[in-house]
Design a protein around this motif. Structure first.
Motif, PDB file in Angstrom:
ATOM      1  N   ALA A 151      -5.341  -9.117  14.928  1.00  0.00           N
ATOM      2  CA  ALA A 151      -4.434  -7.962  14.953  1.00  0.00           C
ATOM      3  C   ALA A 151      -4.399  -7.291  13.591  1.00  0.00           C
ATOM      4  O   ALA A 151      -4.370  -6.060  13.481  1.00  0.00           O
ATOM      5  CB  ALA A 151      -3.034  -8.408  15.368  1.00  0.00           C
ATOM      6  N   SER A 152      -4.429  -8.107  12.560  1.00  0.00           N
ATOM      7  CA  SER A 152      -4.397  -7.562  11.198  1.00  0.00           C
ATOM      8  C   SER A 152      -5.688  -6.811  10.888  1.00  0.00           C
ATOM      9  O   SER A 152      -5.660  -5.707  10.338  1.00  0.00           O
ATOM     10  CB  SER A 152      -4.196  -8.712  10.198  1.00  0.00           C
ATOM     11  OG  SER A 152      -4.079  -8.215   8.905  1.00  0.00           O
ATOM     12  N   PHE A 158       0.841  -1.200   0.000  1.00  0.00           N
ATOM     13  CA  PHE A 158       0.000   0.000   0.000  1.00  0.00           C
ATOM     14  C   PHE A 158       0.878   1.253   0.000  1.00  0.00           C
ATOM     15  O   PHE A 158       2.006   1.228   0.501  1.00  0.00           O
ATOM     16  CB  PHE A 158      -0.902   0.015   1.231  1.00  0.00           C
ATOM     17  CG  PHE A 158      -1.906  -1.102   1.247  1.00  0.00           C
ATOM     18  CD1 PHE A 158      -3.181  -0.904   0.755  1.00  0.00           C
ATOM     19  CD2 PHE A 158      -1.562  -2.363   1.729  1.00  0.00           C
ATOM     20  CE1 PHE A 158      -4.115  -1.942   0.752  1.00  0.00           C
ATOM     21  CE2 PHE A 158      -2.485  -3.397   1.730  1.00  0.00           C
ATOM     22  CZ  PHE A 158      -3.762  -3.189   1.241  1.00  0.00           C
ATOM     23  N   LYS A 204      -2.971 -18.343  15.164  1.00  0.00           N
ATOM     24  CA  LYS A 204      -3.464 -17.808  13.887  1.00  0.00           C
ATOM     25  C   LYS A 204      -4.641 -16.836  14.037  1.00  0.00           C
ATOM     26  O   LYS A 204      -4.608 -15.750  13.441  1.00  0.00           O
ATOM     27  CB  LYS A 204      -3.851 -18.993  12.983  1.00  0.00           C
ATOM     28  CG  LYS A 204      -4.238 -18.620  11.581  1.00  0.00           C
ATOM     29  CD  LYS A 204      -4.518 -19.872  10.761  1.00  0.00           C
ATOM     30  CE  LYS A 204      -5.029 -19.521   9.380  1.00  0.00           C
ATOM     31  NZ  LYS A 204      -5.343 -20.723   8.586  1.00  0.00           N
ATOM     32  N   GLU A 213       0.189 -17.904   6.364  1.00  0.00           N
ATOM     33  CA  GLU A 213      -0.734 -18.907   6.910  1.00  0.00           C
ATOM     34  C   GLU A 213      -2.154 -18.736   6.395  1.00  0.00           C
ATOM     35  O   GLU A 213      -2.968 -19.652   6.498  1.00  0.00           O
ATOM     36  CB  GLU A 213      -0.715 -18.905   8.442  1.00  0.00           C
ATOM     37  CG  GLU A 213      -1.242 -17.674   9.103  1.00  0.00           C
ATOM     38  CD  GLU A 213      -0.888 -17.638  10.598  1.00  0.00           C
ATOM     39  OE1 GLU A 213      -0.317 -18.610  11.102  1.00  0.00           O
ATOM     40  OE2 GLU A 213      -1.176 -16.616  11.235  1.00  0.00           O
ATOM     41  N   ARG A 257      -3.398 -13.426  15.332  1.00  0.00           N
ATOM     42  CA  ARG A 257      -2.682 -12.636  14.314  1.00  0.00           C
ATOM     43  C   ARG A 257      -3.668 -12.062  13.297  1.00  0.00           C
ATOM     44  O   ARG A 257      -3.517 -10.925  12.838  1.00  0.00           O
ATOM     45  CB  ARG A 257      -1.627 -13.512  13.629  1.00  0.00           C
ATOM     46  CG  ARG A 257      -0.456 -13.861  14.527  1.00  0.00           C
ATOM     47  CD  ARG A 257       0.658 -14.560  13.753  1.00  0.00           C
ATOM     48  NE  ARG A 257       0.351 -15.934  13.443  1.00  0.00           N
ATOM     49  CZ  ARG A 257       0.605 -16.970  14.244  1.00  0.00           C
ATOM     50  NH1 ARG A 257       1.176 -16.774  15.399  1.00  0.00           N
ATOM     51  NH2 ARG A 257       0.295 -18.202  13.879  1.00  0.00           N
ATOM     52  N   ALA A 258      -4.682 -12.862  12.954  1.00  0.00           N
ATOM     53  CA  ALA A 258      -5.700 -12.351  12.017  1.00  0.00           C
ATOM     54  C   ALA A 258      -6.447 -11.178  12.637  1.00  0.00           C
ATOM     55  O   ALA A 258      -6.698 -10.167  11.967  1.00  0.00           O
ATOM     56  CB  ALA A 258      -6.668 -13.473  11.645  1.00  0.00           C
ATOM     57  N   ILE A 268      -7.164 -12.832   4.615  1.00  0.00           N
ATOM     58  CA  ILE A 268      -7.942 -13.049   5.841  1.00  0.00           C
ATOM     59  C   ILE A 268      -9.419 -12.764   5.573  1.00  0.00           C
ATOM     60  O   ILE A 268      -9.764 -11.696   5.059  1.00  0.00           O
ATOM     61  CB  ILE A 268      -7.419 -12.136   6.968  1.00  0.00           C
ATOM     62  CG1 ILE A 268      -6.000 -12.562   7.359  1.00  0.00           C
ATOM     63  CG2 ILE A 268      -8.346 -12.161   8.177  1.00  0.00           C
ATOM     64  CD1 ILE A 268      -5.275 -11.575   8.238  1.00  0.00           C
ATOM     65  N   TYR A 326     -13.454 -14.015  10.861  1.00  0.00           N
ATOM     66  CA  TYR A 326     -12.698 -13.731  12.087  1.00  0.00           C
ATOM     67  C   TYR A 326     -13.428 -12.774  13.023  1.00  0.00           C
ATOM     68  O   TYR A 326     -13.254 -12.856  14.242  1.00  0.00           O
ATOM     69  CB  TYR A 326     -11.279 -13.248  11.742  1.00  0.00           C
ATOM     70  CG  TYR A 326     -10.393 -14.423  11.422  1.00  0.00           C
ATOM     71  CD1 TYR A 326      -9.873 -15.217  12.429  1.00  0.00           C
ATOM     72  CD2 TYR A 326     -10.137 -14.791  10.110  1.00  0.00           C
ATOM     73  CE1 TYR A 326      -9.107 -16.333  12.150  1.00  0.00           C
ATOM     74  CE2 TYR A 326      -9.364 -15.903   9.816  1.00  0.00           C
ATOM     75  CZ  TYR A 326      -8.844 -16.673  10.839  1.00  0.00           C
ATOM     76  OH  TYR A 326      -8.105 -17.783  10.562  1.00  0.00           O
ATOM     77  N   SER A 379      -5.636  -4.220   4.428  1.00  0.00           N
ATOM     78  CA  SER A 379      -4.415  -5.006   4.517  1.00  0.00           C
ATOM     79  C   SER A 379      -4.733  -6.455   4.895  1.00  0.00           C
ATOM     80  O   SER A 379      -4.106  -7.395   4.388  1.00  0.00           O
ATOM     81  CB  SER A 379      -3.466  -4.386   5.547  1.00  0.00           C
ATOM     82  OG  SER A 379      -2.319  -5.163   5.681  1.00  0.00           O
ATOM     83  N   SER A 402      -4.132  -9.932   2.759  1.00  0.00           N
ATOM     84  CA  SER A 402      -3.372 -11.047   3.317  1.00  0.00           C
ATOM     85  C   SER A 402      -4.148 -12.354   3.222  1.00  0.00           C
ATOM     86  O   SER A 402      -3.682 -13.381   3.706  1.00  0.00           O
ATOM     87  CB  SER A 402      -3.047 -10.777   4.798  1.00  0.00           C
ATOM     88  OG  SER A 402      -2.376  -9.556   4.942  1.00  0.00           O
ATOM     89  N   LEU A 437      -7.511  -8.070   4.189  1.00  0.00           N
ATOM     90  CA  LEU A 437      -8.050  -8.714   2.990  1.00  0.00           C
ATOM     91  C   LEU A 437      -6.936  -9.082   2.024  1.00  0.00           C
ATOM     92  O   LEU A 437      -6.938 -10.163   1.429  1.00  0.00           O
ATOM     93  CB  LEU A 437      -9.043  -7.772   2.289  1.00  0.00           C
ATOM     94  CG  LEU A 437     -10.394  -7.570   2.956  1.00  0.00           C
ATOM     95  CD1 LEU A 437     -11.172  -6.482   2.243  1.00  0.00           C
ATOM     96  CD2 LEU A 437     -11.186  -8.871   2.961  1.00  0.00           C
ATOM     97  N   GLN A 462      -5.704  -3.524  12.694  1.00  0.00           N
ATOM     98  CA  GLN A 462      -4.778  -2.545  12.130  1.00  0.00           C
ATOM     99  C   GLN A 462      -5.312  -1.944  10.843  1.00  0.00           C
ATOM    100  O   GLN A 462      -5.293  -0.728  10.652  1.00  0.00           O
ATOM    101  CB  GLN A 462      -3.441  -3.229  11.845  1.00  0.00           C
ATOM    102  CG  GLN A 462      -2.330  -2.286  11.430  1.00  0.00           C
ATOM    103  CD  GLN A 462      -1.745  -1.559  12.623  1.00  0.00           C
ATOM    104  OE1 GLN A 462      -1.535  -2.163  13.660  1.00  0.00           O
ATOM    105  NE2 GLN A 462      -1.510  -0.278  12.474  1.00  0.00           N
ATOM    106  N   SER A 463      -5.768  -2.805   9.947  1.00  0.00           N
ATOM    107  CA  SER A 463      -6.227  -2.316   8.655  1.00  0.00           C
ATOM    108  C   SER A 463      -7.005  -3.415   7.938  1.00  0.00           C
ATOM    109  O   SER A 463      -6.443  -4.458   7.600  1.00  0.00           O
ATOM    110  CB  SER A 463      -5.022  -1.897   7.795  1.00  0.00           C
ATOM    111  OG  SER A 463      -5.350  -1.894   6.434  1.00  0.00           O
TER     112      SER A 463
END
Lengths: 238, 326
Positions: free
Chosen positions: B198-199, A81, B192, A101, B195-196, B212, B217, B206, B210, B208, B202-203
């Motif tokens: 947290a992602s 980004f 897992k 993952e 971490r998802a 996720i 989630y 971002s 990744s 998506l 955050q954004s």
């Protein structure tokens, strides 16, 4: 190869992309144009964040627009980004692992090897276990690149990855970008205002202006195209 | 790793083990029955606070509706405790499971709205559950679907597990369940799903990018948080035993909960313990020793509201300092 046909995106009364038809060949491709040309909008369409009003995007005989947004990353469309969007509360390793993952296959040990391998590739092994919020903007930029190329991406969209980087780091980034297609087999599309980076990385470049395709072809030829000079280089000169 | 998940750099398994030993063996000797009763309340409330803190601090979902799964867990567990011979630990899991289903339903609006709008929607849903609980009332040993006794003499206390019928034994049982619930949260946060989350926090773009699934989630987070609150509700019923009313799960309780959770801190599971301490220990201490019951009834929310405002101002300043706010 990424085939885009008649792609149009409308935001209210503004056409961000206007019947764009182009084919990105395999390897490293540049996508340039003045601010507001539609470069990031095109990335957002490919990522699934924006739905076009018309058009098709076909990669490896698969119509990308039929795929849910998060499934595109799993299928292999990855991106960075303009504004870095790393996960601040996680370590560098966890940031990259999070993508692997969810978007790539592999056993636990394969996953760890893949993440460590890509961290070594971009030069982040030293800060592997550091929490991202403690790192510099430079490190964050490279973490984003690592997140985009880990596993087996088919398409890597790099949205101004060199923004804010000093010259020597930009050279390092250029080396990384150049070797991504050979390393992963992915097609890379690089958006950046740094023409020297685009020239150093991309054999082929497309130019957008006001949502329309202005030119596309070998980078050296495109950068000397009169229409491009008028739309982009001319603006810089002014 | 786990230390960072718990959100405190001083966290060590030995500290947690030490606290557990202190709670299980030293506290019953140090404190009298009244304070053991209060500390049991605190342990129960810490699970609800942890569920709210996890949703807000780890996933970025502002839910004012966590009293709903808390109340539903209580209702289901109490009703089944009177009506069946199901072992008590299993009852807690069933109560938590039903609450988790309701939690996922409460979480559905989170897929469409966020921030203040999500807070309002979840509060309204909690009010809806409050109305249902008001109509149903909590079982007290009677017959029928509701389990309501027709006469005072037919009323019975909510059964406790046979191995923890006394207050001290029940306190120990609650501490162990709370420990398990906290470890369950840690297990999710350190792997897992954590971490998802947290992602996502955050954004979302971002996340998506990744791969996720944000829908999956977010609903998992609501389900887990509701399970935690539901188990706490089940324990609450057996703790209080008599006079369980909807006023413990109403809209005022919902606002009070979010206030103390924010004061305790949302980025750390330790914050949940602190929030529960504010709500169930400090409150009782002030009521009995400093302020007086009537004053507290009138001004409790006001005092906590002022504390919350100070907390939010300090948090905003800290975030600005770290560059997290523009």
């Amino acid at each position: 190869m990424i085939e885009i046909t008649d792609l149009s995106v409308q935001f209210g009364g503004v056409r961000s992309l206007d019947e764009v038809t182009l084919t990105f060949p395999d390897g490293n491709c540049g996508l340039i144009g003045p601010n507001g040309a539609g470069k990031t909008t095109l990335f957002n369409v490919l990522s699934g964040f924006v739905t076009p009003v018309t058009g098709r995007v076909v990669i490896d005989d698969v119509d990308l627009l039929d795929m849910a947004d998060y499934r595109r990353a799993r299928w292999g469309v990855r991106r960075t980004f303009q504004t870095v969007q790393t996960i601040e509360s996680l370590t560098v390793y966890e940031n990259v692992r999070t993508v692997h993952e969810h978007a790539a296959e592999g056993s636990r040990s394969e996953r760890q090897d893949a993440v460590d391998d890509v961290l070594a590739f971009v030069g982040l092994s030293d800060v592997r276990d550091s929490v991202v919020r403690a790192l510099s903007q430079r490190d964050r930029r490279f973490i984003e690149v690592a997140r985009a190329i880990v596993g087996a991406p088919r398409v890597v969209l790099l949205d101004e990855p060199a923004a804010g980087l000093p010259e020597e780091e930009t050279d390092h980034l250029a080396q990384i970008i150049r070797s991504v297609p050979e390393r992963t087999g992915a097609t890379v599309i690089l958006v950046d205002h740094d023409m020297s980076l685009v020239q150093a990385c991309c054999d082929w470049t497309a130019v957008l202006d006001f949502g329309r395709l202005v030119a596309a072809g070998p980078t050296a030829e495109v950068l000397h195209d009169e229409r491009v000079l008028a739309a982009y280089v001319g603006e810089e000169g002014a | 790793m786990i230390g960072r998940v718990l959100g405190h750099k001083t966290f060590q398994p030995t500290i947690v083990a030490g606290l557990m030993v202190f709670a299980l063996f030293a506290m019953p000797s140090i404190f009298d029955a009244t304070w053991i009763f209060n500390f049991t309340q605190m342990a129960i409330y810490s699970m609800v606070a942890a569920s709210v803190g996890m949703l807000y601090g780890r996933v970025g979902l502002v839910s004012l509706g966590q009293v709903a799964p808390y109340g539903i867990g209580a209702w289901v567990t109490i009703r089944l405790a009177f009506a069946t011979d199901i072992p008590y630990p299993l009852l807690l899991i069933i109560g938590g499971g039903v609450a988790a289903v309701i939690g996922v339903l409460i979480g559905l609006p989170a897929l469409r709205v966020s921030g203040l709008y999500l807070a309002l929607v979840t509060l309204l849903l909690a009010v809806g559950v409050e109305v249902i609980l008001f109509r149903l009332k909590f079982a007290n040993g009677g017959p029928g679907f509701n389990g309501l006794a027709l006469t005072m003499s037919d009323r019975a206390p909510v059964p406790r597990p046979t191995f923890a019928e006394g207050d001290v034994a029940f306190f120990r049982f609650v501490v162990i369940v709370a420990f398990i619930i906290f470890m369950l949260a840690v297990a999710f946060l350190a792997t897992k799903p954590g971490r998802a989350w947290a992602s996502v926090r955050q954004s979302e773009p971002s996340a998506l990018a990744s791969g996720i699934s944000i829908t999956r989630y977010k609903l998992l987070a609501f389900g887990l948080a509701a399970f935690m609150a539901g188990v706490a509700g089940g324990l609450f019923g057996a703790h209080v035993q008599w006079s369980i009313g909807v006023d413990q799960f109403n809209r005022q309780a919902a606002l009070f909960l979010i206030a103390v959770v924010l004061m305790g801190g949302i980025h750390s599971l330790w914050g949940a313990l602190l929030a529960a301490f504010f709500a169930k220990i400090l409150l009782d201490f002030l009521t009995q020793n400093v302020i007086g019951h009537q004053f507290w009834n009138d001004f409790a929310l006001t005092i906590f509201g002022i504390g919350l405002m100070i907390n939010l101002i300090q948090t905003t300043k800290a975030m600005e300092k770290k560059g997290l706010l523009e």
